[in-house]
Motif scaffolding. Structure first.
Motif, PDB file in Angstrom:
ATOM      1  N   GLN A   3       0.843  -1.190   0.000  1.00  0.00           N
ATOM      2  CA  GLN A   3       0.000   0.000   0.000  1.00  0.00           C
ATOM      3  C   GLN A   3       0.883   1.248   0.000  1.00  0.00           C
ATOM      4  N   LEU A   4       0.432   2.254  -0.706  1.00  0.00           N
ATOM      5  CA  LEU A   4       1.135   3.536  -0.764  1.00  0.00           C
ATOM      6  C   LEU A   4       0.220   4.630  -0.242  1.00  0.00           C
ATOM      7  N   VAL A   5       0.742   5.463   0.619  1.00  0.00           N
ATOM      8  CA  VAL A   5      -0.032   6.573   1.173  1.00  0.00           C
ATOM      9  C   VAL A   5       0.713   7.869   0.894  1.00  0.00           C
ATOM     10  N   GLU A   6       0.066   8.767   0.164  1.00  0.00           N
ATOM     11  CA  GLU A   6       0.654  10.044  -0.225  1.00  0.00           C
ATOM     12  C   GLU A   6       0.176  11.149   0.699  1.00  0.00           C
ATOM     13  N   SER A   7       0.995  12.171   0.839  1.00  0.00           N
ATOM     14  CA  SER A   7       0.604  13.341   1.613  1.00  0.00           C
ATOM     15  C   SER A   7       1.375  14.552   1.106  1.00  0.00           C
ATOM     16  N   GLY A   8       0.856  15.741   1.455  1.00  0.00           N
ATOM     17  CA  GLY A   8       1.589  16.964   1.170  1.00  0.00           C
ATOM     18  C   GLY A   8       1.071  17.819   0.045  1.00  0.00           C
ATOM     19  N   GLY A   9       0.027  17.400  -0.614  1.00  0.00           N
ATOM     20  CA  GLY A   9      -0.501  18.206  -1.710  1.00  0.00           C
ATOM     21  C   GLY A   9      -1.273  19.413  -1.204  1.00  0.00           C
ATOM     22  N   GLY A  10      -1.824  20.160  -2.139  1.00  0.00           N
ATOM     23  CA  GLY A  10      -2.620  21.308  -1.765  1.00  0.00           C
ATOM     24  C   GLY A  10      -2.585  22.415  -2.791  1.00  0.00           C
ATOM     25  N   LEU A  11      -2.962  23.601  -2.345  1.00  0.00           N
ATOM     26  CA  LEU A  11      -3.012  24.789  -3.201  1.00  0.00           C
ATOM     27  C   LEU A  11      -1.816  25.690  -2.903  1.00  0.00           C
ATOM     28  N   GLN A  13       0.580  29.182  -4.610  1.00  0.00           N
ATOM     29  CA  GLN A  13       0.658  30.238  -5.619  1.00  0.00           C
ATOM     30  C   GLN A  13       1.811  29.955  -6.582  1.00  0.00           C
ATOM     31  N   PRO A  14       1.716  30.474  -7.790  1.00  0.00           N
ATOM     32  CA  PRO A  14       2.849  30.331  -8.721  1.00  0.00           C
ATOM     33  C   PRO A  14       4.143  30.831  -8.099  1.00  0.00           C
ATOM     34  N   GLY A  15       5.213  30.062  -8.318  1.00  0.00           N
ATOM     35  CA  GLY A  15       6.488  30.391  -7.723  1.00  0.00           C
ATOM     36  C   GLY A  15       6.711  29.771  -6.360  1.00  0.00           C
ATOM     37  N   GLY A  16       5.668  29.196  -5.799  1.00  0.00           N
ATOM     38  CA  GLY A  16       5.756  28.603  -4.479  1.00  0.00           C
ATOM     39  C   GLY A  16       6.317  27.195  -4.497  1.00  0.00           C
ATOM     40  N   SER A  17       6.325  26.564  -3.319  1.00  0.00           N
ATOM     41  CA  SER A  17       6.892  25.228  -3.151  1.00  0.00           C
ATOM     42  C   SER A  17       5.925  24.319  -2.404  1.00  0.00           C
ATOM     43  N   SER A  84       9.486  26.503  -7.424  1.00  0.00           N
ATOM     44  CA  SER A  84       9.165  27.326  -8.598  1.00  0.00           C
ATOM     45  C   SER A  84       7.973  26.761  -9.353  1.00  0.00           C
ATOM     46  N   LEU A  85       6.939  26.445  -8.628  1.00  0.00           N
ATOM     47  CA  LEU A  85       5.767  25.811  -9.231  1.00  0.00           C
ATOM     48  C   LEU A  85       5.074  26.741 -10.215  1.00  0.00           C
ATOM     49  N   LYS A  86       4.548  26.130 -11.265  1.00  0.00           N
ATOM     50  CA  LYS A  86       3.856  26.852 -12.320  1.00  0.00           C
ATOM     51  C   LYS A  86       2.415  26.347 -12.414  1.00  0.00           C
ATOM     52  N   PRO A  87       1.525  27.141 -12.964  1.00  0.00           N
ATOM     53  CA  PRO A  87       0.133  26.677 -13.128  1.00  0.00           C
ATOM     54  C   PRO A  87       0.050  25.362 -13.906  1.00  0.00           C
ATOM     55  N   GLU A  88       0.960  25.164 -14.856  1.00  0.00           N
ATOM     56  CA  GLU A  88       0.921  23.926 -15.636  1.00  0.00           C
ATOM     57  C   GLU A  88       1.367  22.702 -14.841  1.00  0.00           C
ATOM     58  N   ASP A  89       1.839  22.879 -13.618  1.00  0.00           N
ATOM     59  CA  ASP A  89       2.139  21.749 -12.745  1.00  0.00           C
ATOM     60  C   ASP A  89       0.884  21.233 -12.043  1.00  0.00           C
ATOM     61  N   THR A  90      -0.208  21.933 -12.201  1.00  0.00           N
ATOM     62  CA  THR A  90      -1.464  21.497 -11.592  1.00  0.00           C
ATOM     63  C   THR A  90      -1.876  20.140 -12.128  1.00  0.00           C
ATOM     64  N   ALA A  91      -2.097  19.205 -11.225  1.00  0.00           N
ATOM     65  CA  ALA A  91      -2.435  17.835 -11.614  1.00  0.00           C
ATOM     66  C   ALA A  91      -2.686  17.011 -10.366  1.00  0.00           C
ATOM     67  N   VAL A  92      -3.172  15.803 -10.587  1.00  0.00           N
ATOM     68  CA  VAL A  92      -3.184  14.794  -9.528  1.00  0.00           C
ATOM     69  C   VAL A  92      -1.862  14.056  -9.622  1.00  0.00           C
ATOM     70  N   GLN A 112      -3.202   6.508  -4.206  1.00  0.00           N
ATOM     71  CA  GLN A 112      -4.552   6.915  -4.580  1.00  0.00           C
ATOM     72  C   GLN A 112      -4.560   8.254  -5.318  1.00  0.00           C
ATOM     73  N   GLY A 113      -3.448   8.949  -5.279  1.00  0.00           N
ATOM     74  CA  GLY A 113      -3.344  10.245  -5.951  1.00  0.00           C
ATOM     75  C   GLY A 113      -3.592  11.386  -4.984  1.00  0.00           C
ATOM     76  N   ILE A 114      -2.895  12.487  -5.226  1.00  0.00           N
ATOM     77  CA  ILE A 114      -3.050  13.667  -4.379  1.00  0.00           C
ATOM     78  C   ILE A 114      -3.044  14.905  -5.270  1.00  0.00           C
ATOM     79  N   GLN A 115      -3.961  15.817  -4.985  1.00  0.00           N
ATOM     80  CA  GLN A 115      -4.126  16.986  -5.837  1.00  0.00           C
ATOM     81  C   GLN A 115      -3.091  18.061  -5.516  1.00  0.00           C
ATOM     82  N   VAL A 116      -2.474  18.578  -6.555  1.00  0.00           N
ATOM     83  CA  VAL A 116      -1.608  19.756  -6.448  1.00  0.00           C
ATOM     84  C   VAL A 116      -2.187  20.816  -7.381  1.00  0.00           C
ATOM     85  N   THR A 117      -2.510  21.963  -6.821  1.00  0.00           N
ATOM     86  CA  THR A 117      -3.078  23.054  -7.602  1.00  0.00           C
ATOM     87  C   THR A 117      -2.200  24.285  -7.458  1.00  0.00           C
ATOM     88  N   VAL A 118      -1.757  24.811  -8.585  1.00  0.00           N
ATOM     89  CA  VAL A 118      -0.917  26.013  -8.589  1.00  0.00           C
ATOM     90  C   VAL A 118      -1.733  27.133  -9.211  1.00  0.00           C
TER      91      VAL A 118
END
Length: 120
Positions: A3-11, A13-17, A84-92, A112-118
């Motif tokens: 089993q794999l458990v992911e954590s740390g995703g979220g919203l 801003q561009p340029g953030g980490s 240096s996150l960009k809007p195009e990095d937005t994905a599961v 199971q996948g984790i959402q990252v939104t930039v």
């Protein structure tokens, strides 16, 4: 069995980490490689970065220099530091692991996948 458990995703801003973590558990005799893939809406799943148990890494061209994959073999855990996150990095983002079970059978597992939104 694994089993794999992911954590740390979220919203962010561009340029953030952000830093993603993925911990594997179960019948694991040896981990061969772990990594991260992502799937943006309407697109196919694509490789982001992988790391072998020996420390060899591989990155998608569009994340080189911005993302860093690392692992802790003792904890069967993989991390993805995203700068240096960009809007195009937005994905599961999906964690992937491949290795051998205690029964000496190869396995490949997905988180199971984790959402990252930039976005601003």
């Amino acid at each position: 069995q694994v089993q794999l458990v992911e954590s740390g995703g979220g919203l962010v801003q561009p340029g953030g980490s952000l830093r993603l973590s993925c911990a594997a558990s179960g019948s694991i005799r040896a981990m061969l490689a772990m990594g991260w893939y992502r799937q943006a809406q309407g697109k196919q799943r694509e490789l982001v970065a992988t790391i072998t148990s020996g420390g060899s890494t591989n990155y998608a061209d569009d994340v080189k220099g911005r993302f860093t994959v690392s692992g802790d073999n003792a904890k069967n855990t993989v991390y993805l530091q995203m700068n240096s996150l960009k809007p195009e990095d937005t994905a599961v983002y999906y964690c992937n692991a491949a290795g051998l079970t205690y029964f000496n059978r190869r396995f490949e597992s997905w988180g199971q996948g984790i959402q990252v939104t930039v976005s601003s």
